[in-house]
Design a protein around this motif. Structure first.
Motif, short mmCIF file in Angstrom:
data_model
loop_
_atom_site.label_atom_id
_atom_site.label_comp_id
_atom_site.label_asym_id
_atom_site.label_seq_id
_atom_site.Cartn_x
_atom_site.Cartn_y
_atom_site.Cartn_z
N ASP A 8 0.82 -1.22 0.00
CA ASP A 8 0.00 0.00 0.00
C ASP A 8 0.85 1.27 0.00
O ASP A 8 0.45 2.29 -0.56
CB ASP A 8 -0.94 0.00 1.21
CG ASP A 8 -2.00 -1.09 1.11
OD1 ASP A 8 -2.16 -1.69 0.01
OD2 ASP A 8 -2.65 -1.37 2.13
N ARG A 9 2.02 1.18 0.61
CA ARG A 9 2.91 2.34 0.65
C ARG A 9 3.59 2.57 -0.71
O ARG A 9 3.72 3.69 -1.18
CB ARG A 9 3.96 2.16 1.74
CG ARG A 9 4.89 3.37 1.84
CD ARG A 9 5.90 3.21 2.91
NE ARG A 9 5.25 3.29 4.22
CZ ARG A 9 5.89 3.24 5.37
NH1 ARG A 9 7.20 3.12 5.38
NH2 ARG A 9 5.25 3.33 6.49
N LEU A 10 4.04 1.47 -1.32
CA LEU A 10 4.80 1.60 -2.56
C LEU A 10 3.94 1.79 -3.81
O LEU A 10 4.38 2.42 -4.77
CB LEU A 10 5.69 0.37 -2.76
CG LEU A 10 6.83 0.20 -1.77
CD1 LEU A 10 7.57 -1.11 -2.05
CD2 LEU A 10 7.79 1.37 -1.84
N LYS A 11 2.76 1.24 -3.80
CA LYS A 11 1.92 1.24 -5.01
C LYS A 11 1.75 2.63 -5.62
O LYS A 11 2.04 2.81 -6.82
CB LYS A 11 0.57 0.60 -4.71
CG LYS A 11 -0.30 0.48 -5.94
CD LYS A 11 -1.61 -0.21 -5.63
CE LYS A 11 -2.40 -0.28 -6.93
NZ LYS A 11 -3.77 -0.56 -6.75
N SER A 16 3.10 6.14 -10.05
CA SER A 16 3.34 7.49 -10.58
C SER A 16 4.56 7.51 -11.49
O SER A 16 4.73 8.44 -12.28
CB SER A 16 3.49 8.50 -9.44
OG SER A 16 4.71 8.29 -8.75
N LYS A 17 5.41 6.48 -11.38
CA LYS A 17 6.60 6.37 -12.23
C LYS A 17 6.38 5.44 -13.41
O LYS A 17 7.29 5.17 -14.18
CB LYS A 17 7.78 5.86 -11.39
CG LYS A 17 8.17 6.79 -10.27
CD LYS A 17 9.25 6.16 -9.42
CE LYS A 17 9.57 7.05 -8.24
NZ LYS A 17 10.55 6.42 -7.33
N GLY A 18 5.16 4.88 -13.50
CA GLY A 18 4.85 4.01 -14.62
C GLY A 18 5.08 2.52 -14.35
O GLY A 18 5.02 1.71 -15.27
N TYR A 19 5.34 2.18 -13.10
CA TYR A 19 5.56 0.78 -12.75
C TYR A 19 4.37 0.29 -11.92
O TYR A 19 3.86 1.00 -11.07
CB TYR A 19 6.85 0.61 -11.93
CG TYR A 19 8.06 1.05 -12.70
CD1 TYR A 19 8.60 0.24 -13.68
CD2 TYR A 19 8.64 2.29 -12.47
CE1 TYR A 19 9.71 0.64 -14.41
CE2 TYR A 19 9.76 2.70 -13.18
CZ TYR A 19 10.29 1.88 -14.15
OH TYR A 19 11.37 2.28 -14.88
N VAL A 85 5.75 -4.57 -13.28
CA VAL A 85 5.40 -4.75 -14.68
C VAL A 85 4.94 -3.41 -15.26
O VAL A 85 4.58 -2.50 -14.52
CB VAL A 85 4.30 -5.82 -14.87
CG1 VAL A 85 4.77 -7.17 -14.35
CG2 VAL A 85 3.00 -5.40 -14.20
N SER A 86 4.92 -3.36 -16.57
CA SER A 86 4.43 -2.15 -17.24
C SER A 86 2.91 -2.22 -17.37
O SER A 86 2.31 -3.29 -17.24
CB SER A 86 5.06 -2.04 -18.64
OG SER A 86 4.57 -3.10 -19.46
N ARG A 87 2.32 -1.10 -17.67
CA ARG A 87 0.87 -1.08 -17.92
C ARG A 87 0.53 -1.97 -19.11
O ARG A 87 -0.45 -2.70 -19.09
CB ARG A 87 0.39 0.35 -18.17
CG ARG A 87 -1.11 0.40 -18.56
CD ARG A 87 -1.68 1.78 -18.55
NE ARG A 87 -1.68 2.41 -17.25
CZ ARG A 87 -2.51 2.10 -16.24
NH1 ARG A 87 -3.37 1.14 -16.39
NH2 ARG A 87 -2.45 2.74 -15.11
#
Length: 115
Positions: A8-11, A16-19, A85-87
């Motif tokens: 939850d903290r990292l997501k 926001s960086k695309g990961y 992973v990427s979008r």
């Protein structure tokens, strides 16, 4: 902190960086739990998919997110562990998934063995 808290903290920071975290929640949570084990063991979150030396300077390239994530995700849509992973990777489940090769120089991995 547990794996869910870390998730939850990292997501939002990583998205926001695309990961994005891998949508395989079971695998993602296991990897996050392993990162927390490594944090307790070494004092930093070494990649759970690689052998750490236990020395931050020697392992700096494999502190998650590792130095290889950007190139891995750009080329294969996922990092070496599959944690990030990427979008595009997420939205095209029919796409062929390739094994992400190890980019870490062999001498660094061998150094973790004490060679």
């Amino acid at each position: 902190m547990n794996a869910k808290d870390l998730h939850d903290r990292l997501k939002p920071l990583q998205e926001s960086k695309g990961y994005h975290f891998n949508p395989d929640e079971k695998m993602t949570m296991a990897l996050l739990e392993s990162l927390l084990v490594n944090r307790d063991r070494y004092g930093y979150m070494a990649c759970p998919c690689r052998l750490a030396a236990g020395d931050l300077d020697a392992d700096r390239d494999i502190v998650c997110p590792c130095a290889y994530r950007e190139a891995d995700v750009a080329e294969f849509g996922a990092c070496y562990c599959g944690l990030y992973v990427s979008r595009e990777w997420m939205t095209t489940p029919e796409a062929k998934r390739e094994t992400v090769p190890e980019r870490r120089p062999p001498e660094k991995a061998l150094a973790a063995l004490g060679d």
